[in-house]
Write a protein that holds these residues in place. Structure first.
Motif, PDB file in Angstrom:
ATOM      1  N   UNK A  74       0.833  -1.207   0.000  1.00 36.76           N
ATOM      2  CA  UNK A  74       0.000   0.000   0.000  1.00 36.76           C
ATOM      3  C   UNK A  74       0.867   1.257   0.000  1.00 36.76           C
ATOM      4  N   UNK A  75       1.976   1.218   0.729  1.00 38.19           N
ATOM      5  CA  UNK A  75       2.878   2.365   0.779  1.00 38.19           C
ATOM      6  C   UNK A  75       3.638   2.513  -0.531  1.00 38.19           C
ATOM      7  N   UNK A  76       4.052   1.388  -1.100  1.00 39.11           N
ATOM      8  CA  UNK A  76       4.714   1.448  -2.410  1.00 39.11           C
ATOM      9  C   UNK A  76       3.772   2.061  -3.439  1.00 39.11           C
ATOM     10  N   UNK A  77       2.510   1.677  -3.385  1.00 39.71           N
ATOM     11  CA  UNK A  77       1.531   2.235  -4.320  1.00 39.71           C
ATOM     12  C   UNK A  77       1.408   3.745  -4.129  1.00 39.71           C
ATOM     13  N   UNK A  78       1.394   4.191  -2.874  1.00 37.31           N
ATOM     14  CA  UNK A  78       1.277   5.624  -2.603  1.00 37.31           C
ATOM     15  C   UNK A  78       2.474   6.401  -3.139  1.00 37.31           C
ATOM     16  N   UNK A  79       3.687   5.896  -2.911  1.00 34.23           N
ATOM     17  CA  UNK A  79       4.865   6.658  -3.330  1.00 34.23           C
ATOM     18  C   UNK A  79       4.993   6.671  -4.851  1.00 34.23           C
ATOM     19  N   UNK A  80       4.587   5.590  -5.516  1.00 33.05           N
ATOM     20  CA  UNK A  80       4.634   5.572  -6.984  1.00 33.05           C
ATOM     21  C   UNK A  80       3.580   6.515  -7.556  1.00 33.05           C
ATOM     22  N   UNK A  81       2.370   6.487  -6.992  1.00 34.91           N
ATOM     23  CA  UNK A  81       1.322   7.392  -7.479  1.00 34.91           C
ATOM     24  C   UNK A  81       1.714   8.848  -7.245  1.00 34.91           C
TER      25      UNK A  81
ATOM     26  N   UNK B 203      -6.639  16.574  -4.810  1.00 31.81           N
ATOM     27  CA  UNK B 203      -7.741  16.429  -3.857  1.00 31.81           C
ATOM     28  C   UNK B 203      -9.073  16.774  -4.531  1.00 31.81           C
ATOM     29  N   UNK B 204      -9.056  17.838  -5.339  1.00 31.76           N
ATOM     30  CA  UNK B 204     -10.277  18.248  -6.042  1.00 31.76           C
ATOM     31  C   UNK B 204     -10.718  17.204  -7.061  1.00 31.76           C
ATOM     32  N   UNK B 205      -9.757  16.406  -7.557  1.00 34.45           N
ATOM     33  CA  UNK B 205     -10.085  15.358  -8.528  1.00 34.45           C
ATOM     34  C   UNK B 205     -10.508  14.057  -7.857  1.00 34.45           C
ATOM     35  N   UNK B 206     -10.613  14.077  -6.534  1.00 32.85           N
ATOM     36  CA  UNK B 206     -11.122  12.908  -5.829  1.00 32.85           C
ATOM     37  C   UNK B 206     -10.074  11.996  -5.233  1.00 32.85           C
ATOM     38  N   UNK B 207      -8.803  12.416  -5.263  1.00 30.70           N
ATOM     39  CA  UNK B 207      -7.758  11.590  -4.654  1.00 30.70           C
ATOM     40  C   UNK B 207      -7.962  11.595  -3.140  1.00 30.70           C
ATOM     41  N   UNK B 208      -7.964  10.407  -2.539  1.00 29.00           N
ATOM     42  CA  UNK B 208      -8.321  10.306  -1.124  1.00 29.00           C
ATOM     43  C   UNK B 208      -7.181   9.845  -0.228  1.00 29.00           C
ATOM     44  N   UNK B 209      -6.092   9.325  -0.789  1.00 32.97           N
ATOM     45  CA  UNK B 209      -5.001   8.796   0.030  1.00 32.97           C
ATOM     46  C   UNK B 209      -4.238   9.923   0.726  1.00 32.97           C
ATOM     47  N   UNK B 210      -4.225   9.963   2.063  1.00 31.26           N
ATOM     48  CA  UNK B 210      -3.495  11.026   2.776  1.00 31.26           C
ATOM     49  C   UNK B 210      -1.999  11.023   2.467  1.00 31.26           C
ATOM     50  N   UNK B 211      -1.381   9.842   2.405  1.00 25.50           N
ATOM     51  CA  UNK B 211       0.056   9.773   2.134  1.00 25.50           C
ATOM     52  C   UNK B 211       0.394  10.282   0.736  1.00 25.50           C
ATOM     53  N   UNK B 212      -0.422   9.931  -0.235  1.00 22.38           N
ATOM     54  CA  UNK B 212      -0.224  10.395  -1.613  1.00 22.38           C
ATOM     55  C   UNK B 212      -0.280  11.919  -1.654  1.00 22.38           C
ATOM     56  N   UNK B 213      -1.324  12.488  -1.079  1.00 23.74           N
ATOM     57  CA  UNK B 213      -1.504  13.942  -1.111  1.00 23.74           C
ATOM     58  C   UNK B 213      -0.395  14.662  -0.344  1.00 23.74           C
TER      59      UNK B 213
END
Length: 368
Positions: free
Chosen positions: A155-162, A205-215
């Motif tokens: 899940x963290x790898x996904x966040x950092x790549x995104x 965030x306005x486009x609907x991204x919800x992951x706190x780590x990603x943002x």
């Protein structure tokens, strides 16, 4: 018009759309079957283009895997690059943006988990003329490799790549502009650079991204944060610092109109000297991953041969290489594998890519 790559077209299958050349002349009509790989390679090299509408349909339609298909990191790289370019370009109107970049992040981790050496080589060898988009892919690939080294959960790898793929979403046009600019930044350009991380996070965030780590990783990736206070928690703040380091590294190893690309180990050492009191641990991990001769680097061997690094070796100074030409410059028809641990084949020095005249079939060199 959008350019097709090897992941979009298959030999022996009817084309689902009309294909044009770079001048918008019809090359192949819908339903045409490309009979040979040689013909396909020639068409791809010339340039195969489809309309924006047809290209969007290509991306939206899942391709059923074929038994005859096998993993090819360079085809996968092309597929990732095409998707990233499209979704970043049309991010403001693209529905389900989080799902789209989640899918791409899975492709990136699949690429590096199956052949990290080919992925690293692609950073140096694959086309990066569309710099703003290519840079995002470069950082994402390195983030996937290092996050695996750190043992971060998926899940963290996904966040950092995104986050890597979207961190510069608010300054894509300026990135391309600065690539060719020799003069210092104007006040307006400096303001855009200084605010792009915050603006990018707000846009996502306005486009609907919800992951706190990603943002948070996107929002903070231009700020210097002391890692000592963060410990080993893979928080958004830690992710942001990994992106900051990789952002600078990938910029250094990319050529500019006013300078050549900096060799990867030199770039990493420069960053390490700047980060001794900040993120030295992250830079140290980067140096250990890429070695002295990152895959994709051209080198001169002690016997005079010019070779290409294809795989990291047992030690940082003994990579696996393919000799491309003799000492007198005569190219080999097929590259020859050399063991750089042997004195006569030891790496003498790196060779700038602009001095290399060989045409490379990366899939063949890597055995795909």
């Amino acid at each position: 018009m959008n350019r097709l790559n090897a992941s979009h077209v298959r030999q022996g299958r009817p084309l689902p759309w009309d294909v044009f050349d770079a001048q918008n002349n019809l090359l192949l009509s819908r339903g045409y079957v490309i009979e040979s790989q040689h013909q396909l390679d020639g068409l791809l090299e010339r340039g195969m283009y489809v309309s924006e509408e047809d290209f969007a349909a290509v991306l939206a339609t899942p391709q059923a895997p074929q038994e005859s298909e096998r993993f090819n990191p360079f085809w996968l790289w092309d597929d990732i690059s095409s998707k990233v370019s499209h979704f970043l370009k049309y991010a403001a109107t693209e529905p389900m943006l989080e799902d789209k970049f989640s899918g791409i992040s899975l492709l990136v981790t699949t690429l590096v988990d199956n052949d990290a050496d080919a992925a690293l080589a692609s950073i140096l060898l694959k086309d990066s003329s569309r710099y703003a988009f290519a840079h995002s892919v470069h950082v994402a690939v390195l983030a996937a490799i290092l996050s695996r080294r750190f043992g971060w959960p998926e899940a963290t790898r996904r966040d950092v790549v995104r986050a890597a793929l979207t961190m510069n979403i608010a300054m894509l046009d300026l990135q391309t502009e600065l690539l060719l600019q020799k003069e210092p930044l104007t006040e307006d350009q400096r303001r855009e650079v200084d605010t792009h991380a915050e603006r990018g996070s707000l846009f996502l965030r306005a486009q609907g991204i919800s992951s706190p780590n990603w943002l948070e990783a996107v929002r903070l990736h231009h700020q210097r944060i002391a890692m000592a206070a963060e410990g080993h928690r893979a928080s958004g703040r830690v992710l942001s610092q990994l992106l900051r380091v990789l952002d600078v590294f990938c910029a250094k190893i990319s050529p500019r109109s006013y300078r050549r690309a900096i060799q990867p180990p030199v770039a990493a050492r420069e960053i390490y000297m700047q980060e001794r009191e900040g993120c030295a641990e992250l830079v140290d991990a980067l140096i250990k991953e890429i070695g002295l001769y990152m895959p994709g680097t051209f080198v001169k061997l002690e016997n005079g041969e010019t070779a290409l690094v294809v795989k990291r070796g047992v030690t940082v100074s003994t990579p696996k290489v393919i000799a491309l030409s003799r000492g007198d410059g005569m190219p080999y028809i097929d590259g020859l594998r050399r063991d750089t641990a042997r004195p006569e084949y030891a790496v003498k020095t790196a060779v700038p890519p602009e001095k290399i005249l060989h045409r490379l079939n990366l899939s063949k060199i890597w055995g795909y």
